[in-house]
Design a protein around this motif. Structure first.
Motif, PDB file in Angstrom:
ATOM      1  N   ALA A  74      -9.207  -5.090  15.116  1.00 19.57           N
ATOM      2  CA  ALA A  74      -8.550  -3.883  15.618  1.00 19.57           C
ATOM      3  C   ALA A  74      -8.023  -3.039  14.464  1.00 19.57           C
ATOM      4  CB  ALA A  74      -7.409  -4.250  16.566  1.00 19.57           C
ATOM      5  N   ALA A  75      -7.902  -1.739  14.718  1.00 16.91           N
ATOM      6  CA  ALA A  75      -7.360  -0.788  13.741  1.00 16.91           C
ATOM      7  C   ALA A  75      -6.125  -0.125  14.323  1.00 16.91           C
ATOM      8  CB  ALA A  75      -8.403   0.269  13.382  1.00 16.91           C
ATOM      9  N   PHE A  76      -5.075  -0.027  13.504  1.00 15.11           N
ATOM     10  CA  PHE A  76      -3.803   0.540  13.925  1.00 15.11           C
ATOM     11  C   PHE A  76      -3.387   1.647  12.970  1.00 15.11           C
ATOM     12  CE2 PHE A  76      -4.138  -3.822  15.213  1.00 15.11           C
ATOM     13  CZ  PHE A  76      -3.650  -3.849  16.514  1.00 15.11           C
ATOM     14  N   ASP A  77      -2.551   2.548  13.457  1.00 19.28           N
ATOM     15  CA  ASP A  77      -2.026   3.613  12.616  1.00 19.28           C
ATOM     16  C   ASP A  77      -1.146   3.004  11.518  1.00 19.28           C
ATOM     17  OD1 ASP A  77       0.311   5.695  12.004  1.00 19.28           O
ATOM     18  OD2 ASP A  77      -1.434   6.830  12.673  1.00 19.28           O
ATOM     19  N   ALA A  78      -1.360   3.423  10.268  1.00 22.15           N
ATOM     20  CA  ALA A  78      -0.652   2.828   9.141  1.00 22.15           C
ATOM     21  C   ALA A  78       0.806   3.255   9.059  1.00 22.15           C
ATOM     22  CB  ALA A  78      -1.359   3.174   7.835  1.00 22.15           C
ATOM     23  N   SER A 116       0.856  -1.186   0.000  1.00 20.73           N
ATOM     24  CA  SER A 116       0.000   0.000   0.000  1.00 20.73           C
ATOM     25  C   SER A 116       0.888   1.231   0.000  1.00 20.73           C
ATOM     26  CB  SER A 116      -0.923   0.011   1.227  1.00 20.73           C
ATOM     27  OG  SER A 116      -1.760   1.162   1.219  1.00 20.73           O
ATOM     28  N   GLY A 117       0.789   2.040  -1.052  1.00 18.82           N
ATOM     29  CA  GLY A 117       1.663   3.206  -1.159  1.00 18.82           C
ATOM     30  C   GLY A 117       3.111   2.771  -1.229  1.00 18.82           C
ATOM     31  N   ALA A 171      -1.363 -10.603  15.799  1.00 21.55           N
ATOM     32  CA  ALA A 171      -2.353 -10.544  14.725  1.00 21.55           C
ATOM     33  C   ALA A 171      -2.758 -11.943  14.300  1.00 21.55           C
ATOM     34  CB  ALA A 171      -1.800  -9.769  13.537  1.00 21.55           C
ATOM     35  N   THR A 172      -4.031 -12.091  13.935  1.00 24.31           N
ATOM     36  CA  THR A 172      -4.556 -13.395  13.538  1.00 24.31           C
ATOM     37  C   THR A 172      -5.012 -13.408  12.087  1.00 24.31           C
ATOM     38  OG1 THR A 172      -6.690 -12.720  14.470  1.00 24.31           O
ATOM     39  CG2 THR A 172      -5.243 -14.066  15.861  1.00 24.31           C
ATOM     40  N   SER A 173      -4.619 -12.391  11.327  1.00 22.93           N
ATOM     41  CA  SER A 173      -4.945 -12.362   9.901  1.00 22.93           C
ATOM     42  C   SER A 173      -3.939 -11.471   9.196  1.00 22.93           C
ATOM     43  CB  SER A 173      -6.362 -11.815   9.665  1.00 22.93           C
ATOM     44  OG  SER A 173      -6.386 -10.399   9.847  1.00 22.93           O
ATOM     45  N   ALA A 174      -3.930 -11.542   7.882  1.00 25.60           N
ATOM     46  CA  ALA A 174      -3.172 -10.566   7.116  1.00 25.60           C
ATOM     47  C   ALA A 174      -3.815  -9.194   7.317  1.00 25.60           C
ATOM     48  CB  ALA A 174      -3.170 -10.937   5.635  1.00 25.60           C
ATOM     49  N   PRO A 175      -3.057  -8.108   7.155  1.00 20.71           N
ATOM     50  CA  PRO A 175      -3.622  -6.771   7.348  1.00 20.71           C
ATOM     51  C   PRO A 175      -4.391  -6.285   6.128  1.00 20.71           C
ATOM     52  CG  PRO A 175      -1.312  -6.600   6.784  1.00 20.71           C
ATOM     53  CD  PRO A 175      -1.609  -8.074   6.882  1.00 20.71           C
ATOM     54  N   GLY A 180      -5.400   5.317   5.839  1.00 21.07           N
ATOM     55  CA  GLY A 180      -4.385   5.583   6.859  1.00 21.07           C
ATOM     56  C   GLY A 180      -4.434   4.678   8.064  1.00 21.07           C
ATOM     57  N   GLN A 181      -5.196   3.589   7.968  1.00 22.63           N
ATOM     58  CA  GLN A 181      -5.301   2.660   9.084  1.00 22.63           C
ATOM     59  C   GLN A 181      -5.089   1.223   8.610  1.00 22.63           C
ATOM     60  OE1 GLN A 181      -8.568   3.519  11.921  1.00 22.63           O
ATOM     61  NE2 GLN A 181      -8.996   5.322  10.693  1.00 22.63           N
ATOM     62  N   VAL A 182      -4.616   0.397   9.533  1.00 25.44           N
ATOM     63  CA  VAL A 182      -4.392  -1.015   9.266  1.00 25.44           C
ATOM     64  C   VAL A 182      -5.396  -1.811  10.094  1.00 25.44           C
ATOM     65  CG1 VAL A 182      -2.754  -2.919   9.347  1.00 25.44           C
ATOM     66  CG2 VAL A 182      -1.937  -0.607   8.872  1.00 25.44           C
ATOM     67  N   TYR A 183      -6.240  -2.583   9.411  1.00 28.77           N
ATOM     68  CA  TYR A 183      -7.251  -3.389  10.088  1.00 28.77           C
ATOM     69  C   TYR A 183      -6.841  -4.856  10.041  1.00 28.77           C
ATOM     70  CZ  TYR A 183     -10.181   0.765   9.410  1.00 28.77           C
ATOM     71  OH  TYR A 183     -10.677   2.048   9.417  1.00 28.77           O
TER      72      TYR A 183
END
Length: 314
Positions: A107-111, A48-49, A79-83, A88-91
């Motif tokens: 969960a959502a994290f800052d990208a 991504s980018g 983490a239990t999955s690919a992101p 601007g967020q990583v789920y």
């Protein structure tokens, strides 16, 4: 890939980094860069980018610079999955550390930093529990498939490190390589995720639940995930299920708009191309559903496009 020949091998393995992420030139095959990482990558890396995002079965999440391989972030997030990267967020799915009661949340994290931004509440997740899975048809079938393909065991882990068995309850080569988990789909301001037998629609801003649909089953029926991660096709959310159905959901209400029967058990995310669904089956077959609708298209590979970022190929 698992690196057993590198000049830094001894030092890196001692530090729990027996694997490498590499970038290759498509035309020549030349290695552009390599970066040592601490475990096997879960499902696939996501581009991504300018960044490359991925999670490992050792419980660590990474952001690398796509051009240089430089590590931007490296955090033990379980983490239990690919992101999935969006706005601007990583789920991603996330386990409740390594508590004795196995639970999972979205969960959502800052990208840029992988700092936690928001999350759903943790839900019981027996589908990630090795002891629970070992009692099901899933573990037995996965083990037999692994043996039949000549894959006799998982790679040895560094002492004290987390493994796929511990993190997601996968105990064979087949179950690890086919594992997809609760990978979210970002679509029109919503996040969609299947957590074993429940499809959830969440508000992307708050992760508050909008609706859910429950697959009628129990872990004892087959074990593992009952539904594959959702895909976006023709404005609908599409999910392949263990009963052989490919179901198209209205993304706003969760109502089933259409369904197609394959007659096979499905755990993997299908692709959609030229009016057809192509769904990998548990027994190794490929189910092809000819829908007659040319708009069933543009989800050409796992993750949708070459970036593997859950986006249709526009």
């Amino acid at each position: 890939y698992e690196d057993r020949d590198g000049s830094q091998l001894g030092r890196e393995q001692a530090d729990g980094r027996g694997y490498a992420m590499a970038c290759f030139d498509l035309k020549t095959g030349a290695i552009v860069w390599q970066q040592w990482i601490n475990g096997e990558v879960m499902s696939s890396a996501v581009a991504s980018g300018d960044n490359l995002y991925f999670n490992t079965f050792a419980g660590v999440s990474y952001i690398l610079d796509r051009k240089t391989g430089t590590t931007i972030a490296e955090k033990k997030l379980f983490a239990t999955s690919a992101p999935t990267v969006a706005d601007g967020q990583v789920y991603m799915g996330q386990r409740d550390a390594l508590n004795s009661v196995v639970r999972e949340r979205i969960a959502a994290f800052d990208a840029s930093t992988l700092d936690l931004l928001k999350a759903t509440t943790f839900q019981d997740a027996p589908y990630l529990d090795l002891k629970a899975n070992e009692k099901t048809q899933y573990a037995s079938a996965a083990s037999n498939t692994s043996l039949n393909t000549g894959s006799i065991g998982l790679a040895a882990a560094a002492p004290g490190s987390i493994t796929a068995e511990i993190l997601v309850g996968a105990s064979s080569i087949f179950s690890v390589m086919s594992y997809e988990g609760s990978r979210p789909l970002a679509l029109n301001g919503k996040i969609y995720a299947t957590q074993s037998h429940v499809l959830r629609c969440l508000d992307a801003k708050t992760l508050a639940q909008v609706w859910e649909w429950r697959y009628p089953t129990s872990l004892d029926d087959d074990g593992g995930a009952m539904m594959a991660p959702p895909i976006a096709v023709n404005g609908r959310v599409v999910v392949a299920c263990m009963d052989g159905m490919i179901r198209e959901f209205d993304p706003l209400t969760g109502a089933i708009a259409k369904h197609y029967a394959t007659g096979e058990k499905l755990r993997q995310q299908p692709i959609a191309a030229a009016g057809n669904y192509y769904a990998p089956c548990v027994n190794g077959k490929m189910a092809v559903v000819k829908t007659g609708n040319a708009l069933v298209d543009k989800w050409y590979c796992w993750g949708g496009n070459a970036g593997r970022n859950n986006q249709s190929d526009r």
